[in-house]
Design an enzyme around this catalytic site. Structure first.
Site, PDB file in Angstrom:
ATOM      1  N   LEU A 151      -0.781   9.582  -1.081  1.00  0.00           N
ATOM      2  CA  LEU A 151      -1.413   8.356  -0.630  1.00  0.00           C
ATOM      3  C   LEU A 151      -2.708   8.722   0.088  1.00  0.00           C
ATOM      4  O   LEU A 151      -2.808   9.805   0.666  1.00  0.00           O
ATOM      5  CB  LEU A 151      -0.498   7.573   0.329  1.00  0.00           C
ATOM      6  CG  LEU A 151       0.771   6.941  -0.241  1.00  0.00           C
ATOM      7  CD1 LEU A 151       1.619   6.341   0.876  1.00  0.00           C
ATOM      8  CD2 LEU A 151       0.444   5.885  -1.277  1.00  0.00           C
ATOM      9  N   ASP A 152      -3.675   7.823   0.061  1.00  0.00           N
ATOM     10  CA  ASP A 152      -4.920   8.077   0.776  1.00  0.00           C
ATOM     11  C   ASP A 152      -4.656   8.180   2.275  1.00  0.00           C
ATOM     12  O   ASP A 152      -3.681   7.628   2.797  1.00  0.00           O
ATOM     13  CB  ASP A 152      -5.926   6.950   0.527  1.00  0.00           C
ATOM     14  CG  ASP A 152      -6.426   6.937  -0.911  1.00  0.00           C
ATOM     15  OD1 ASP A 152      -6.293   7.977  -1.588  1.00  0.00           O
ATOM     16  OD2 ASP A 152      -6.927   5.889  -1.354  1.00  0.00           O
ATOM     17  N   LYS A 153      -5.541   8.855   2.961  1.00  0.00           N
ATOM     18  CA  LYS A 153      -5.433   9.041   4.404  1.00  0.00           C
ATOM     19  C   LYS A 153      -5.279   7.719   5.138  1.00  0.00           C
ATOM     20  O   LYS A 153      -4.483   7.589   6.074  1.00  0.00           O
ATOM     21  CB  LYS A 153      -6.677   9.780   4.916  1.00  0.00           C
ATOM     22  CG  LYS A 153      -6.765   9.925   6.417  1.00  0.00           C
ATOM     23  CD  LYS A 153      -8.069  10.602   6.812  1.00  0.00           C
ATOM     24  CE  LYS A 153      -8.251  10.645   8.318  1.00  0.00           C
ATOM     25  NZ  LYS A 153      -9.532  11.289   8.714  1.00  0.00           N
TER      26      LYS A 153
END
Length: 345
Positions: A151-153
């Protein structure tokens, strides 16, 4: 060398004695003694300390009185602290957000601002603490957990880990072949028209790639909406690009894709700023309101059932829903989604 008089220290700390308290008494007595004459640098060091304290008071940011602005600052500070904590502390925090655990998988609730992999400027990430997390969950002899996807940050929500590398590869293959159903919630600026549909514009990253996203509006006002997003493909930043450039409804807190021409803090409408209780100058601190709320995995073995994983959004997400007048859906006994006020969560 002459011994300094007792009046000298009193002049030196004048105007600061109320704040320093006992420090005034401590400074006055030694400098009036003969012993102080043999340590002339003590007064200089104390003077430098006082100047440093005064400078710190000048540069210290005032605490905002608006509760929303205070929450924004707290979230920003928390995100910065995540990069400085000890791996054991971070692993403990992740274990508290456990969604599911069995002999094959561990599912966690990924917090905001925490990267999955290392990179430039990243001091700590989820992959760094997988060995520690495994030992906390399965004892000191446990082997490190393995990442199944990313998942993105800035994205929160459901994240799947595996105990064995073979199982991780099996789950990764399910993601690659689009057998995993993924659902996200996003708060957007403006409301998409139509209220449900499919976006299939390509996304360019090194080469043109097909990208497909299904969407539908769950709740809306004149200025914002809560959307359910179901990405069919898994291109990097697909949801953010599709909402911003295809539907003209960028995600709240998306400071990268909100403008075609420049990289700048997101420009919010006067209506949204008023509802959130923010000034435009503080908009750069608004976090990305994108949450991986549900993930459905096919059965990993014969005779097993599919795994349906659901994760509640973080508090800042729920708080923004409430401020914007949006409603969060809940599931009835038949599994159908019904709109309920976000304050009930």
């Amino acid at each position: 060398m002459a011994v300094p008089s007792c009046s000298a220290p009193g002049v030196w700390v004048r105007g600061s004695w109320q704040r320093l308290g006992n420090l005034f008494t401590f400074v006055s007595k030694p400098l009036c003694s003969a012993a102080a004459a043999s340590r002339p640098l003590d007064a200089q060091r104390l003077a430098e300390r006082l100047r440093a304290q005064k400078q710190e008071q000048k540069t210290k940011k005032p605490v905002p009185t608006n509760p929303v602005q205070r929450r924004v600052q707290e979230l920003l500070r928390f995100t910065e602290q995540l990069q400085r904590v000890h791996p054991n502390v971070l692993a403990k925090a992740l274990s508290r957000g456990l969604i599911h655990q069995d002999k094959d998988l561990v599912v966690i609730n990924k917090p905001y601002g925490l990267p999955v992999h290392g990179g430039p400027g990243v001091r700590l990430c989820i992959s760094d603490v997988l060995p520690v997390l495994a030992k906390m969950l399965h004892g000191h002899k446990a082997e490190p957990l393995h990442l199944c996807h990313r998942l993105d940050k800035e994205t929160t929500g459901v994240m799947v880990l595996a105990w064995e590398k073979d199982v991780a590869h099996q789950v990764q293959e399910l993601f690659r072949t689009r057998q995993v159903t993924k659902k996200y919630w996003a708060i957007t600026m403006r409301v998409p028209v139509p209220s449900a549909g499919v976006v299939d514009i390509p996304i360019i990253e090194k080469e043109v790639q097909v990208a497909v996203t299904q969407y539908r509006v769950l709740s809306s006002t004149l200025s914002s909406a809560l959307l359910e997003l179901q990405p069919v493909t898994g291109i990097k930043h697909q949801l953010r690009v599709h909402l911003s450039f295809a539907l003209d409804c960028p995600i709240l807190g998306d400071h990268k894709y909100s403008d075609w021409n420049k990289l700048a803090p997101q420009k919010l409408s006067a209506c949204i700023l008023k509802k959130l209780g923010l000034r435009q100058s503080k908009a750069r601190h608004i976090p990305l309101h994108l949450h991986a709320c549900q993930l459905t995995l096919p059965a990993l073995q014969a005779g097993k059932e599919e795994l349906n994983l659901v994760c509640k959004p973080p508090r800042y997400f729920v708080h923004s829903l409430r401020r914007l007048g949006l409603k969060m859906p809940s599931r009835d006994q038949n599994g159908d989604e019904q709109a309920t006020h976000s304050g009930a969560q």
